[in-house]
Scaffold this motif. Structure first.
Motif, PDB file in Angstrom:
ATOM      1  N   MET A 197       0.844  -1.204   0.000  1.00 14.15           N
ATOM      2  CA  MET A 197       0.000   0.000   0.000  1.00 14.15           C
ATOM      3  C   MET A 197       0.878   1.252   0.000  1.00 14.15           C
ATOM      4  O   MET A 197       0.783   2.110   0.871  1.00 14.15           O
ATOM      5  CB  MET A 197      -0.909   0.024   1.230  1.00 14.15           C
ATOM      6  N   PRO A 198       1.771   1.359  -0.966  1.00 11.40           N
ATOM      7  CA  PRO A 198       2.721   2.481  -0.943  1.00 11.40           C
ATOM      8  C   PRO A 198       2.071   3.847  -1.144  1.00 11.40           C
ATOM      9  O   PRO A 198       2.685   4.865  -0.826  1.00 11.40           O
ATOM     10  CB  PRO A 198       3.668   2.147  -2.100  1.00 11.40           C
ATOM     11  N   ASP A 199       0.854   3.874  -1.686  1.00 11.50           N
ATOM     12  CA  ASP A 199       0.235   5.161  -2.007  1.00 11.50           C
ATOM     13  C   ASP A 199      -0.789   5.633  -0.974  1.00 11.50           C
ATOM     14  O   ASP A 199      -1.418   6.673  -1.154  1.00 11.50           O
ATOM     15  CB  ASP A 199      -0.449   5.079  -3.384  1.00 11.50           C
ATOM     16  N   PHE A 200      -0.968   4.853   0.109  1.00  7.92           N
ATOM     17  CA  PHE A 200      -1.940   5.269   1.119  1.00  7.92           C
ATOM     18  C   PHE A 200      -1.533   6.594   1.767  1.00  7.92           C
ATOM     19  O   PHE A 200      -2.352   7.478   1.996  1.00  7.92           O
ATOM     20  CB  PHE A 200      -2.083   4.190   2.189  1.00  7.92           C
ATOM     21  N   LEU A 201      -0.252   6.717   2.054  1.00  6.78           N
ATOM     22  CA  LEU A 201       0.264   7.949   2.650  1.00  6.78           C
ATOM     23  C   LEU A 201       1.255   8.577   1.683  1.00  6.78           C
ATOM     24  O   LEU A 201       2.237   7.952   1.294  1.00  6.78           O
ATOM     25  CB  LEU A 201       0.942   7.654   3.989  1.00  6.78           C
ATOM     26  N   GLN A 202       0.997   9.811   1.312  1.00  5.39           N
ATOM     27  CA  GLN A 202       1.862  10.510   0.362  1.00  5.39           C
ATOM     28  C   GLN A 202       2.536  11.693   1.048  1.00  5.39           C
ATOM     29  O   GLN A 202       1.874  12.584   1.569  1.00  5.39           O
ATOM     30  CB  GLN A 202       1.058  11.010  -0.837  1.00  5.39           C
ATOM     31  N   TYR A 203       3.880  11.686   1.057  1.00  5.40           N
ATOM     32  CA  TYR A 203       4.637  12.783   1.655  1.00  5.40           C
ATOM     33  C   TYR A 203       4.917  13.848   0.605  1.00  5.40           C
ATOM     34  O   TYR A 203       5.213  13.547  -0.549  1.00  5.40           O
ATOM     35  CB  TYR A 203       5.981  12.303   2.204  1.00  5.40           C
ATOM     36  N   ASN A 204       4.869  15.082   1.034  1.00  6.89           N
ATOM     37  CA  ASN A 204       5.256  16.197   0.185  1.00  6.89           C
ATOM     38  C   ASN A 204       6.091  17.144   1.037  1.00  6.89           C
ATOM     39  O   ASN A 204       5.544  17.968   1.786  1.00  6.89           O
ATOM     40  CB  ASN A 204       4.024  16.925  -0.367  1.00  6.89           C
ATOM     41  N   ILE A 205       7.396  16.984   0.961  1.00  4.25           N
ATOM     42  CA  ILE A 205       8.308  17.750   1.802  1.00  4.25           C
ATOM     43  C   ILE A 205       8.895  18.896   0.994  1.00  4.25           C
ATOM     44  O   ILE A 205       9.438  18.692  -0.102  1.00  4.25           O
ATOM     45  CB  ILE A 205       9.420  16.853   2.366  1.00  4.25           C
ATOM     46  N   HIS A 206       8.780  20.108   1.535  1.00  8.00           N
ATOM     47  CA  HIS A 206       9.244  21.299   0.833  1.00  8.00           C
ATOM     48  C   HIS A 206      10.359  21.972   1.638  1.00  8.00           C
ATOM     49  O   HIS A 206      10.163  22.329   2.810  1.00  8.00           O
ATOM     50  CB  HIS A 206       8.088  22.281   0.631  1.00  8.00           C
ATOM     51  N   LEU A 207      11.497  22.127   1.004  1.00 10.08           N
ATOM     52  CA  LEU A 207      12.649  22.791   1.613  1.00 10.08           C
ATOM     53  C   LEU A 207      12.667  24.230   1.123  1.00 10.08           C
ATOM     54  O   LEU A 207      12.804  24.488  -0.077  1.00 10.08           O
ATOM     55  CB  LEU A 207      13.936  22.066   1.217  1.00 10.08           C
ATOM     56  N   THR A 208      12.508  25.184   2.056  1.00  8.71           N
ATOM     57  CA  THR A 208      12.328  26.584   1.659  1.00  8.71           C
ATOM     58  C   THR A 208      13.615  27.383   1.617  1.00  8.71           C
ATOM     59  O   THR A 208      13.687  28.407   0.946  1.00  8.71           O
ATOM     60  CB  THR A 208      11.343  27.281   2.598  1.00  8.71           C
ATOM     61  N   ARG A 209      14.653  26.957   2.351  1.00  2.00           N
ATOM     62  CA  ARG A 209      15.927  27.679   2.310  1.00  2.00           C
ATOM     63  C   ARG A 209      17.038  26.751   2.769  1.00  2.00           C
ATOM     64  O   ARG A 209      16.818  25.583   3.020  1.00  2.00           O
ATOM     65  CB  ARG A 209      15.874  28.938   3.168  1.00  2.00           C
ATOM     66  N   GLY A 210      18.245  27.285   2.870  1.00  2.00           N
ATOM     67  CA  GLY A 210      19.390  26.456   3.240  1.00  2.00           C
ATOM     68  C   GLY A 210      20.029  25.791   2.039  1.00  2.00           C
ATOM     69  O   GLY A 210      20.826  24.864   2.181  1.00  2.00           O
ATOM     70  N   TRP A 211      19.710  26.258   0.849  1.00  2.00           N
ATOM     71  CA  TRP A 211      20.286  25.709  -0.375  1.00  2.00           C
ATOM     72  C   TRP A 211      20.325  26.822  -1.410  1.00  2.00           C
ATOM     73  O   TRP A 211      19.601  27.802  -1.347  1.00  2.00           O
ATOM     74  CB  TRP A 211      19.431  24.546  -0.914  1.00  2.00           C
ATOM     75  N   ASN A 212      21.231  26.672  -2.374  1.00  2.28           N
ATOM     76  CA  ASN A 212      21.275  27.617  -3.485  1.00  2.28           C
ATOM     77  C   ASN A 212      20.945  26.887  -4.775  1.00  2.28           C
ATOM     78  O   ASN A 212      20.699  25.676  -4.782  1.00  2.28           O
ATOM     79  CB  ASN A 212      22.646  28.303  -3.573  1.00  2.28           C
ATOM     80  N   ALA A 213      20.928  27.620  -5.867  1.00  4.46           N
ATOM     81  CA  ALA A 213      20.505  27.042  -7.146  1.00  4.46           C
ATOM     82  C   ALA A 213      21.415  25.894  -7.572  1.00  4.46           C
ATOM     83  O   ALA A 213      20.948  24.875  -8.090  1.00  4.46           O
ATOM     84  CB  ALA A 213      20.467  28.135  -8.213  1.00  4.46           C
ATOM     85  N   ASN A 214      22.736  26.013  -7.365  1.00  4.60           N
ATOM     86  CA  ASN A 214      23.674  24.955  -7.774  1.00  4.60           C
ATOM     87  C   ASN A 214      23.449  23.685  -6.959  1.00  4.60           C
ATOM     88  O   ASN A 214      23.470  22.568  -7.506  1.00  4.60           O
ATOM     89  CB  ASN A 214      25.118  25.434  -7.601  1.00  4.60           C
ATOM     90  N   GLN A 215      23.234  23.859  -5.643  1.00  2.00           N
ATOM     91  CA  GLN A 215      22.980  22.695  -4.801  1.00  2.00           C
ATOM     92  C   GLN A 215      21.684  21.997  -5.217  1.00  2.00           C
ATOM     93  O   GLN A 215      21.626  20.766  -5.282  1.00  2.00           O
ATOM     94  CB  GLN A 215      22.903  23.120  -3.330  1.00  2.00           C
ATOM     95  N   ALA A 216      20.673  22.783  -5.475  1.00  2.00           N
ATOM     96  CA  ALA A 216      19.399  22.196  -5.894  1.00  2.00           C
ATOM     97  C   ALA A 216      19.562  21.447  -7.220  1.00  2.00           C
ATOM     98  O   ALA A 216      18.996  20.364  -7.411  1.00  2.00           O
ATOM     99  CB  ALA A 216      18.343  23.291  -6.034  1.00  2.00           C
ATOM    100  N   ARG A 217      20.359  22.009  -8.141  1.00  2.00           N
ATOM    101  CA  ARG A 217      20.563  21.370  -9.443  1.00  2.00           C
ATOM    102  C   ARG A 217      21.285  20.037  -9.270  1.00  2.00           C
ATOM    103  O   ARG A 217      20.926  19.022  -9.892  1.00  2.00           O
ATOM    104  CB  ARG A 217      21.361  22.307 -10.347  1.00  2.00           C
ATOM    105  N   ASN A 218      22.307  20.001  -8.411  1.00  2.00           N
ATOM    106  CA  ASN A 218      23.054  18.758  -8.178  1.00  2.00           C
ATOM    107  C   ASN A 218      22.172  17.695  -7.528  1.00  2.00           C
ATOM    108  O   ASN A 218      22.230  16.512  -7.876  1.00  2.00           O
ATOM    109  CB  ASN A 218      24.265  19.041  -7.289  1.00  2.00           C
ATOM    110  N   ILE A 219      21.330  18.145  -6.575  1.00  2.00           N
ATOM    111  CA  ILE A 219      20.436  17.198  -5.909  1.00  2.00           C
ATOM    112  C   ILE A 219      19.428  16.622  -6.895  1.00  2.00           C
ATOM    113  O   ILE A 219      19.151  15.424  -6.914  1.00  2.00           O
ATOM    114  CB  ILE A 219      19.715  17.880  -4.737  1.00  2.00           C
TER     115      ILE A 219
END
Length: 563
Positions: free
Chosen positions: A462-484
């Motif tokens: 039942m992998p879809d019963f619970l759906q996580y949506n995690i949002h990171l608002t800061r602590g990263w820059n554009a290059n870090q986000a691109r690498n991730i």
């Protein structure tokens, strides 16, 4: 209109009924004092300001009677437990107890201002009557002889009075000043900035309400408002212009009006005292700290046991540590589920109190500590919250900001326990978790629970019963986000959290989210549960109203955590 009704109409119906009661009470009291013959002579001295003072006093009695009820935590938790079969519209009003408490306080402030203004005018008029000479009715009333049975109607007996000095010569005046000062202190220290930044100041000043209530009870003890007691021998207004020598009219006799405030306060005062007594007994029951778990991001977990302790998902407790402070009680949301053998809270080290508790619990030492080395703590509660109703919806949408995700730790575990229990009946079909975090370290302490739940759901297929949506608002820059994001393309697991669901970068687009939810769950009841800042609460509330539709029978019900 339907959209608005689902989330806002019940509250405003309650508020509207309360305001109507206030208006009726004010109007009825005003008219009764304006037309009553026994107050004819007192009105002759002060005019209609008597009516304004007494009408506002009646409303003060009513609202002071109500002010304690919304803060009876155990009472509301008991009512919530007894109202499982009640309509959800009524149950949701229990979550607004603090809001109602504030509304009542504002109404008390309004009627206090009216009451003070009216009596200031009264004392000016009463003092002015002493300067009137001749056969004027006000002069005749003012100079009635003072006798044991209270013949006088003008309480000012000095020949050359000063209104301000006369106020402070009366019990009503002194007590009125005291309770007004108490009210100013209580209200001014209850502002959000004080509560959040200087909670101890808020806590201590709020307990000035004890002095307020004592002053309120004795305010009318002197009975300076006199009514005529011999209307049969001295009817008014026919006798007001005649001689008072027994032919044809006797001298008017007056008696004090008995205080009525205690009649309004006795029931809620007893109820509140019983509430405090029950909480004292519960709070002093022995609590054993069975385990202390150190988490990243300056968070530690206390696992405890207490005889007879039972809690529902999402409830909270108050914790006191006498070694730190014998007066301070701090609220913490339970992160354990009813099925656990212990109850737990997660504490973030952000202040003097939490740092002191962490030190006493040997959090930084790392090694296992025996229970006898743990500090003594007291636990009051648990107390009910809006999150308890999560099982009453078809879909649950949980939104937490930073540490505001803690109420949902217990909810997520409880939902999964119930779903895995073949005997349990669960109407909940889908759970969404939206977690908005300021930086990557905020994920770490909650990550373990999410990983465990994700693993268990995959084992149950039942992998879809619970759906996580995690949002990171800061602590990263554009290059870090691109690498991730590049790393995410070649992995089934998120590079930040280690979960299957990928982390999103930036703030959630709530309008898009609600639109997708409305389309995906047509004809279903969606419960939105939020714990976080006021600004985001307002946004979610508006979207719940906006995307509810009577045509598709899809409704969003907004629920906010209040402590």
């Amino acid at each position: 209109m339907i959209k608005w009704n689902k989330n806002d109409a019940p509250r405003w119906i309650f508020v509207g009924i309360w305001i109507i009661i206030n208006v009726i009470l004010f109007a009825v009291t005003f008219v009764s004092y304006r037309d009553a013959d026994e107050y004819f002579y007192l009105r002759s001295l002060v005019g209609n300001s008597l009516c304004w003072a007494r009408a506002s006093a009646a409303c003060l009695n009513f609202n002071v009677m109500l002010i304690l009820l919304p803060v009876c935590r155990k009472l509301f938790s008991y009512i919530r437990g007894c109202c499982d079969c009640c309509p959800q519209i009524l149950r949701r009003q229990l979550d607004k107890n603090i809001t109602y408490h504030k509304y009542i306080a504002y109404m008390i402030c309004l009627h206090t201002a009216i009451h003070i203004s009216a009596h200031c005018f009264n004392f000016e008029k009463l003092a002015e009557a002493h300067r009137i000479t001749g056969n004027d009715l006000r002069s005749r009333l003012t100079h009635l002889p003072s006798s044991p049975n209270g013949t006088w109607v003008n309480p000012i007996r000095s020949s050359d009075p000063d209104p301000t000095r006369e106020v402070f010569k009366s019990v009503a005046g002194v007590s009125g000043v005291i309770i007004t000062l108490c009210l100013i202190i209580i209200v001014s220290s209850s502002t959000e900035i004080i509560r959040r930044s200087y909670f101890e100041v808020f806590w201590f000043t709020h307990h000035v309400f004890i002095i307020f209530f004592i002053g309120f009870l004795v305010h009318g003890a002197q009975m300076i408002i006199h009514k005529q007691s011999n209307l049969s021998n001295h009817p008014v207004p026919s006798c007001s212009e005649k001689r008072w020598d027994g032919k044809p009219c006797d001298v008017p006799q007056f008696e004090g009006t008995p205080p009525a405030s205690w009649k309004w306060l006795v029931a809620p005062a007893i109820l509140y005292l019983l509430e405090r007594l029950a909480r004292l007994v519960s709070g002093l029951t022995r609590v054993v700290i069975t385990k202390v778990v150190t988490h990243p991001s300056q968070v530690f977990e206390l696992q405890m046991q207490k005889k007879g302790f039972r809690a529902a998902p999402g409830q909270y407790i108050l914790i006191q540590c006498p070694a730190v402070s014998k007066l301070e009680w701090h609220p913490f949301t339970l992160t354990s589920a009813p099925g656990d053998e212990y109850f737990s809270v997660h504490v973030r080290r952000v202040g003097d109190w939490t740092e002191a508790v962490a030190k006493l619990c040997h959090v930084d030492e790392g090694d296992f500590q025996e229970a006898w080395k743990m500090p003594r703590i007291y636990v009051d509660g648990p107390f009910g919250t809006a999150t308890e109703d999560v099982f009453g919806y078809d879909v649950a949408l949980l939104v937490g900001c930073g540490i505001g995700v803690t109420p949902f730790a217990s909810v997520l575990k409880s939902v999964w326990y119930k779903f895995c229990d073949p005997k349990a009946t669960v109407s909940l079909k889908k759970v969404y978790l939206y977690w908005v975090c300021p930086d990557t370290s905020a994920f770490e302490w909650f990550q373990g629970l999410l990983l465990d739940l994700e693993r268990q759901m995959r084992q149950k297929n039942m992998p879809d019963f619970l759906q996580y949506n995690i949002h990171l608002t800061r602590g990263w820059n554009a290059n870090q986000a691109r690498n991730i994001m590049l790393h995410d393309d070649f992995s089934d697991y998120d590079a930040v959290t280690g979960l299957h669901h990928k982390t999103q970068y930036g703030r959630p687009q709530w309008e898009t989210i609600f639109k997708e939810q409305a389309e995906s769950h047509k004809g279903e009841r969606i419960g939105v549960f939020f714990c976080g800042p006021k600004s985001l609460s307002s946004t979610l509330h508006k979207h719940c109203n906006r995307f509810s539709s009577s045509e598709s029978k899809t409704y969003f019900y907004y629920n906010k955590e209040n402590f």
